[in-house]
Design a protein around this motif. Structure first.
Motif, PDB file in Angstrom:
ATOM      1  N   LEU A 142      40.178  37.545  32.930  1.00  0.00           N
ATOM      2  CA  LEU A 142      40.813  38.930  33.056  1.00  0.00           C
ATOM      3  C   LEU A 142      41.879  38.682  34.094  1.00  0.00           C
ATOM      4  CD1 LEU A 142      38.147  41.598  33.293  1.00  0.00           C
ATOM      5  CD2 LEU A 142      39.342  40.431  31.203  1.00  0.00           C
ATOM      6  N   ASP A 143      42.055  37.929  35.350  1.00  0.00           N
ATOM      7  CA  ASP A 143      43.033  37.998  36.153  1.00  0.00           C
ATOM      8  C   ASP A 143      44.007  37.209  35.258  1.00  0.00           C
ATOM      9  OD1 ASP A 143      42.032  39.294  37.679  1.00  0.00           O
ATOM     10  OD2 ASP A 143      41.674  37.432  38.873  1.00  0.00           O
ATOM     11  N   ARG A 144      44.034  36.220  33.863  1.00  0.00           N
ATOM     12  CA  ARG A 144      44.855  35.569  33.490  1.00  0.00           C
ATOM     13  C   ARG A 144      45.230  35.602  32.160  1.00  0.00           C
ATOM     14  NH1 ARG A 144      42.335  33.535  37.849  1.00  0.00           N
ATOM     15  NH2 ARG A 144      43.434  31.816  38.951  1.00  0.00           N
ATOM     16  N   VAL A 145      44.580  36.653  31.794  1.00  0.00           N
ATOM     17  CA  VAL A 145      44.721  37.178  30.393  1.00  0.00           C
ATOM     18  C   VAL A 145      45.255  38.363  30.521  1.00  0.00           C
ATOM     19  CG1 VAL A 145      42.936  35.840  28.949  1.00  0.00           C
ATOM     20  CG2 VAL A 145      42.814  37.415  29.658  1.00  0.00           C
ATOM     21  N   PHE A 176      58.057  45.846  34.153  1.00  0.00           N
ATOM     22  CA  PHE A 176      58.130  45.980  35.993  1.00  0.00           C
ATOM     23  C   PHE A 176      56.315  45.441  36.083  1.00  0.00           C
ATOM     24  CE2 PHE A 176      61.305  48.776  35.139  1.00  0.00           C
ATOM     25  CZ  PHE A 176      62.228  48.028  37.287  1.00  0.00           C
ATOM     26  N   VAL A 177      55.599  46.150  34.989  1.00  0.00           N
ATOM     27  CA  VAL A 177      54.291  45.892  35.805  1.00  0.00           C
ATOM     28  C   VAL A 177      54.038  44.427  35.433  1.00  0.00           C
ATOM     29  CG1 VAL A 177      51.505  45.980  34.992  1.00  0.00           C
ATOM     30  CG2 VAL A 177      53.324  47.576  34.929  1.00  0.00           C
ATOM     31  N   SER A 178      55.047  43.711  34.305  1.00  0.00           N
ATOM     32  CA  SER A 178      53.991  42.305  33.514  1.00  0.00           C
ATOM     33  C   SER A 178      55.496  41.051  34.949  1.00  0.00           C
ATOM     34  CB  SER A 178      55.370  42.574  32.223  1.00  0.00           C
ATOM     35  OG  SER A 178      54.570  42.880  31.468  1.00  0.00           O
ATOM     36  N   PHE A 179      56.191  42.098  35.165  1.00  0.00           N
ATOM     37  CA  PHE A 179      56.657  40.799  36.290  1.00  0.00           C
ATOM     38  C   PHE A 179      56.269  40.903  36.885  1.00  0.00           C
ATOM     39  CE2 PHE A 179      60.427  40.154  33.088  1.00  0.00           C
ATOM     40  CZ  PHE A 179      60.727  39.151  32.903  1.00  0.00           C
ATOM     41  N   ILE A 180      55.959  41.940  38.063  1.00  0.00           N
ATOM     42  CA  ILE A 180      54.476  41.693  38.912  1.00  0.00           C
ATOM     43  C   ILE A 180      53.966  40.893  38.998  1.00  0.00           C
ATOM     44  CG2 ILE A 180      53.242  43.317  40.837  1.00  0.00           C
ATOM     45  CD1 ILE A 180      55.324  45.539  40.148  1.00  0.00           C
ATOM     46  N   LEU A 181      52.654  41.122  37.668  1.00  0.00           N
ATOM     47  CA  LEU A 181      51.831  40.015  37.515  1.00  0.00           C
ATOM     48  C   LEU A 181      52.435  38.713  37.991  1.00  0.00           C
ATOM     49  CD1 LEU A 181      50.057  42.360  34.827  1.00  0.00           C
ATOM     50  CD2 LEU A 181      48.889  42.067  36.370  1.00  0.00           C
ATOM     51  N   LEU A 182      53.109  38.422  37.343  1.00  0.00           N
ATOM     52  CA  LEU A 182      53.796  37.231  36.989  1.00  0.00           C
ATOM     53  C   LEU A 182      54.233  36.362  37.793  1.00  0.00           C
ATOM     54  CD1 LEU A 182      54.159  34.946  34.108  1.00  0.00           C
ATOM     55  CD2 LEU A 182      56.715  35.671  33.992  1.00  0.00           C
ATOM     56  N   PHE A 183      54.433  37.506  38.979  1.00  0.00           N
ATOM     57  CA  PHE A 183      54.980  37.020  40.511  1.00  0.00           C
ATOM     58  C   PHE A 183      53.873  36.489  40.887  1.00  0.00           C
ATOM     59  CE2 PHE A 183      55.502  37.603  44.096  1.00  0.00           C
ATOM     60  CZ  PHE A 183      57.007  37.240  44.911  1.00  0.00           C
ATOM     61  N   VAL A 184      53.299  37.444  40.925  1.00  0.00           N
ATOM     62  CA  VAL A 184      51.975  37.486  42.484  1.00  0.00           C
ATOM     63  C   VAL A 184      50.997  35.982  41.559  1.00  0.00           C
ATOM     64  CG1 VAL A 184      49.652  38.491  42.517  1.00  0.00           C
ATOM     65  CG2 VAL A 184      52.285  39.913  42.093  1.00  0.00           C
ATOM     66  N   TYR A 185      50.791  36.216  40.156  1.00  0.00           N
ATOM     67  CA  TYR A 185      49.936  34.514  40.042  1.00  0.00           C
ATOM     68  C   TYR A 185      50.794  33.584  40.217  1.00  0.00           C
ATOM     69  CZ  TYR A 185      47.703  31.239  36.464  1.00  0.00           C
ATOM     70  OH  TYR A 185      46.586  29.407  36.337  1.00  0.00           O
ATOM     71  N   TRP A 186      51.885  33.669  40.311  1.00  0.00           N
ATOM     72  CA  TRP A 186      53.095  31.372  40.229  1.00  0.00           C
ATOM     73  C   TRP A 186      53.556  31.627  41.419  1.00  0.00           C
ATOM     74  CZ3 TRP A 186      52.527  28.335  37.201  1.00  0.00           C
ATOM     75  CH2 TRP A 186      52.389  28.435  35.812  1.00  0.00           C
ATOM     76  N   PHE A 219      43.725  41.818  37.634  1.00  0.00           N
ATOM     77  CA  PHE A 219      42.814  42.649  36.899  1.00  0.00           C
ATOM     78  C   PHE A 219      43.899  43.862  37.465  1.00  0.00           C
ATOM     79  CE2 PHE A 219      39.523  44.879  35.377  1.00  0.00           C
ATOM     80  CZ  PHE A 219      39.989  44.873  33.934  1.00  0.00           C
ATOM     81  N   GLY A 220      43.483  43.609  38.580  1.00  0.00           N
ATOM     82  CA  GLY A 220      43.673  45.563  39.213  1.00  0.00           C
ATOM     83  C   GLY A 220      44.615  45.765  39.176  1.00  0.00           C
ATOM     84  N   ILE A 221      45.927  45.079  39.518  1.00  0.00           N
ATOM     85  CA  ILE A 221      46.853  45.876  39.250  1.00  0.00           C
ATOM     86  C   ILE A 221      47.559  45.657  37.726  1.00  0.00           C
ATOM     87  CG2 ILE A 221      49.409  44.770  39.571  1.00  0.00           C
ATOM     88  CD1 ILE A 221      48.777  42.465  41.520  1.00  0.00           C
ATOM     89  N   TYR A 222      46.643  45.085  36.793  1.00  0.00           N
ATOM     90  CA  TYR A 222      47.103  45.102  35.131  1.00  0.00           C
ATOM     91  C   TYR A 222      46.758  46.650  35.031  1.00  0.00           C
ATOM     92  CZ  TYR A 222      46.360  45.060  30.316  1.00  0.00           C
ATOM     93  OH  TYR A 222      46.523  45.829  28.925  1.00  0.00           O
ATOM     94  N   MET A 263      42.421  53.943  35.720  1.00  0.00           N
ATOM     95  CA  MET A 263      43.775  53.518  37.328  1.00  0.00           C
ATOM     96  C   MET A 263      42.631  53.458  38.597  1.00  0.00           C
ATOM     97  SD  MET A 263      46.891  55.800  36.848  1.00  0.00           S
ATOM     98  CE  MET A 263      45.981  57.796  35.957  1.00  0.00           C
ATOM     99  N   LEU A 264      41.705  54.257  37.919  1.00  0.00           N
ATOM    100  CA  LEU A 264      40.369  54.550  39.296  1.00  0.00           C
ATOM    101  C   LEU A 264      39.919  52.574  39.372  1.00  0.00           C
ATOM    102  CD1 LEU A 264      38.932  57.782  39.115  1.00  0.00           C
ATOM    103  CD2 LEU A 264      40.693  56.692  40.880  1.00  0.00           C
ATOM    104  N   ILE A 265      39.520  52.470  38.425  1.00  0.00           N
ATOM    105  CA  ILE A 265      39.057  50.752  37.810  1.00  0.00           C
ATOM    106  C   ILE A 265      39.681  49.688  38.703  1.00  0.00           C
ATOM    107  CG2 ILE A 265      38.753  48.967  36.525  1.00  0.00           C
ATOM    108  CD1 ILE A 265      37.410  51.584  34.317  1.00  0.00           C
ATOM    109  N   GLY A 266      41.669  50.081  38.549  1.00  0.00           N
ATOM    110  CA  GLY A 266      41.919  48.989  39.007  1.00  0.00           C
ATOM    111  C   GLY A 266      42.632  49.390  39.950  1.00  0.00           C
ATOM    112  N   LEU A 267      42.337  50.272  40.712  1.00  0.00           N
ATOM    113  CA  LEU A 267      42.798  50.549  42.614  1.00  0.00           C
ATOM    114  C   LEU A 267      40.938  49.919  42.755  1.00  0.00           C
ATOM    115  CD1 LEU A 267      43.839  53.839  42.470  1.00  0.00           C
ATOM    116  CD2 LEU A 267      45.264  52.195  43.045  1.00  0.00           C
ATOM    117  N   PHE A 268      39.971  50.083  42.554  1.00  0.00           N
ATOM    118  CA  PHE A 268      38.661  49.248  43.056  1.00  0.00           C
ATOM    119  C   PHE A 268      38.862  47.778  42.669  1.00  0.00           C
ATOM    120  CE2 PHE A 268      35.110  46.913  41.847  1.00  0.00           C
ATOM    121  CZ  PHE A 268      34.088  47.373  43.514  1.00  0.00           C
TER     122      PHE A 268
END
Length: 309
Positions: free
Chosen positions: A134-137, A227-237, A249-252, A292-297
């Protein structure tokens, strides 16, 4: 550039004679193609095989489409579909007359649920933790959402409430008057020509003026997804947080559905169960809260789940 002078009246797609290639469908193709490209980059970095890439792509596509369709049916329009079961998975309407409609009823909440289930099954298949998958997809999934909402904008669907003098207002001609009325009021049998006449011919100015400018809610949502997409991309790479299972996955989950929650304030009601909840929040907002709550967790607990990858 201010949008409040835009009169939006696009054709639905490219007429190939025997078939019309809808721009909305084309945006899905772009979304999945970009998703495949990004996943290939990720899988090469992770040392995963191309056979495993093909498998995750198939799981993603099938789950997204089926989940999105069932989500719309169950969350937003069960009152209609319970009496028209064949129309759930067929791109036709039989009542009041036969009509090709395509699959225009899709819900992102249903897609998210089906997507998570599919990634669980896929993770079992490749012997990887579900959260690792999930973190990657979620990276290509977030980018895909950008183009899906652009497709909604092209289709003049999931529009916003009247915008008044707000500078980003757009006049959605094909939402403001349905195709049966436009033919009746203009006397022009070709639907595209009838819509064009409303925009271009002075004698139909009264009809044009009666259609209000509305918030382009689809573009607001698409912009938020960027914004969300590039945050995910930055955190991963660029960081080691990808090793904290569930963090991406939580950020997403939080980011995508937080954007959705905010945009719902200016989005025209899509129906569902909001009236049963005293209209305190829209159906989309009620559905977004648990995501959103799942993401925060998962964001706040991810450091406890280190991966060796």
């Amino acid at each position: 550039m201010l949008l409040n002078r835009i009169v939006w009246n696009p054709i639905e797609g490219i007429d190939l004679g025997f078939f019309t290639l809808h721009f909305y469908s084309l945006m899905f193709v772009v979304a999945f193609s970009l998703g495949f490209y990004l996943m290939r980059k990720i899988y090469v970095r992770e040392g995963m095989s191309m056979e495993q890439l093909d498998s995750v792509f198939i799981h993603s596509v099938v789950a997204t489409l089926i989940g999105a369709r069932l989500g719309h049916v169950l969350f937003y329009d069960w009152g209609y579909f319970k009496n028209h079961l064949l129309e759930i998975f067929l791109p036709f309407r039989f009542d009041p007359a036969f009509e090709f409609t395509g699959f225009r009823g899709l819900a992102s909440h249903g897609a998210a649920i089906a997507f998570i289930i599919a990634m669980y099954l896929y993770g079992k298949k490749i012997a990887k933790p579900t959260l690792w998958v999930l973190d990657r997809v979620t990276i290509p999934a977030a980018f895909g959402g950008i183009f899906v909402r652009i497709g909604n904008f092209i289709n003049s669907e999931i529009i916003g409430e009247p915008s008044g003098d707000f500078p980003t207002g757009v006049k959605f001609i094909r939402d403001g008057i349905n195709k049966f009325d436009v033919v009746k009021k203009t006397g022009i049998k070709n639907i595209n020509d009838a819509y064009a006449a409303i925009v271009e011919k002075p004698e139909f100015a009264e009809i044009l003026n009666s259609i209000p400018y509305r918030h382009p809610a689809q573009l607001y949502e698409s912009f938020g997804y960027i914004f969300v997409s590039f945050i995910l991309l930055f955190v991963y790479w660029k960081t080691d947080k990808r090793k904290d299972l569930g963090f991406l996955f939580g950020i997403y989950m939080f980011g995508i559905f937080f954007v959705r929650f905010l945009v719902e304030y200016v989005k025209k009601s899509q129906g569902g169960f909001e009236s049963a909840a005293a209209d305190a929040l829209s159906t989309g907002q009620w559905l977004s809260i648990p995501f959103m709550l799942i993401g925060l967790f998962f964001m706040t607990t991810a450091a406890k789940r280190k991966s060796n990858a």
